[in-house]
Design a protein around this motif. Structure first.
Motif, mmCIF file in Angstrom:
data_model
loop_
_atom_site.group_PDB
_atom_site.id
_atom_site.type_symbol
_atom_site.label_atom_id
_atom_site.label_comp_id
_atom_site.label_asym_id
_atom_site.label_seq_id
_atom_site.Cartn_x
_atom_site.Cartn_y
_atom_site.Cartn_z
ATOM 1 N N PRO A 109 -1.205 10.352 8.593
ATOM 2 C CA PRO A 109 -2.392 11.262 8.213
ATOM 3 C C PRO A 109 -3.003 10.850 6.819
ATOM 4 N N GLU A 110 -4.416 10.795 6.900
ATOM 5 C CA GLU A 110 -4.995 10.630 5.636
ATOM 6 C C GLU A 110 -4.852 11.603 4.451
ATOM 7 N N PRO A 111 -4.204 11.196 3.274
ATOM 8 C CA PRO A 111 -4.165 12.073 2.267
ATOM 9 C C PRO A 111 -5.651 12.666 1.645
ATOM 10 N N ARG B 126 -8.454 13.007 -0.477
ATOM 11 C CA ARG B 126 -8.985 12.107 -1.658
ATOM 12 C C ARG B 126 -9.478 12.930 -2.901
ATOM 13 N N PRO C 60 -0.102 7.021 13.605
ATOM 14 C CA PRO C 60 -0.567 6.899 12.557
ATOM 15 C C PRO C 60 -0.374 7.870 11.467
ATOM 16 N N THR D 121 0.810 -1.272 0.034
ATOM 17 C CA THR D 121 0.159 0.041 -0.006
ATOM 18 C C THR D 121 0.968 0.987 -0.080
ATOM 19 N N TYR D 122 1.588 1.434 1.209
ATOM 20 C CA TYR D 122 2.421 2.769 1.490
ATOM 21 C C TYR D 122 3.547 2.317 1.708
#
Length: 238
Positions: A157-159, A161, A155, A75-76
């Motif tokens: 950070p959510e980029p 979308r 965690p 994934t990342y």
């Protein structure tokens, strides 16, 4: 000097083994589904070379089969220092995935138009007065990256979308782009949904010379996708 020679020999041996792994990886991907999964993963990592993307994919899938990671697809993926900067680190027992990292050097020239005038600068060496300086690729070396599933820590950070464009496109824009696609020798195929093209909005297949665009989007998103695939790099997925 002997230590440097041994280090250089060890690096060359690792590099040769890595290139052999790459050759074997390509040979192992023999079915349509295998290639499809590899290409779908490669499309998500355009910042890396296809060779490195393939190396990551194969090593991660092997780790999945061994039960070391929870999912078959990476994934990342990042290197040791990048994970440290994100306050994460590889978990105990998790081996990094070997990739091919570029080795560059600085070269200077008093006359850039003359290819014979360029000379390599040593570490910390400054160019002469008026000399032009360029960095050039001089080789490759082994480096290592880890998937996020192999690390723990804070965690990520959510980029943000990306959102599909909504509404209608300017009149005639689709037709103009489609004419350019066909003028380049590509066919244009309209598909009903993203699953038909691996979850993408659009797909350029350089083997069949065909551009596919999903139709379950507003006109503006379809035209944006068609424009992207007209200008896209050889990865061909939007």
């Amino acid at each position: 000097m002997r230590v440097q020679t041994r280090d250089l020999a060890a690096r060359e041996e690792k590099l040769e083994a890595l290139q052999q792994k790459l050759t074997e990886s390509v040979g192992a991907l023999v079915t349509g589904d295998d290639w499809k999964r590899a290409l779908e993963f490669a499309a998500k990592f355009r910042s890396r070379s296809f060779n490195n993307t393939l190396l990551i994919y194969v090593q991660h899938y092997a780790a999945f089969q061994q039960g070391r990671v929870p999912e078959p697809m990476p994934t990342y993926v990042a290197g040791f220092r990048q994970w440290m900067s994100l306050n994460r680190a590889a978990m105990k027992g998790q081996s990094g995935y070997a990739i091919l990292a570029p080795v560059t050097a600085r070269f200077a020239s008093p006359n850039p138009a003359d290819p014979d005038s360029w000379h390599r600068l040593g570490r910390g060496e400054t160019p002469g007065f008026g000399e032009a300086v360029r960095s050039k690729l001089i080789g490759l070396k082994p480096a290592y990256v880890w998937d996020i599933s192999q690390t723990d820590g804070e965690p990520i950070p959510e980029p943000p979308r990306p959102a599909l464009l909504q509404g209608r496109a300017p009149d005639g824009l689709w037709d103009g782009l489609a004419d350019q696609i066909t003028a380049h020798g590509f066919g244009l195929r309209l598909v009903s949904h993203a699953k038909s093209i691996g979850g993408a909005n659009g797909l350029t297949d350089y083997m069949t010379r065909e551009v596919s665009v999903r139709m379950d989007m507003d006109d503006a998103a379809q035209v944006k996708t068609l424009a992207h695939d007209l200008l896209t790099a050889p990865t061909g997925v939007s």
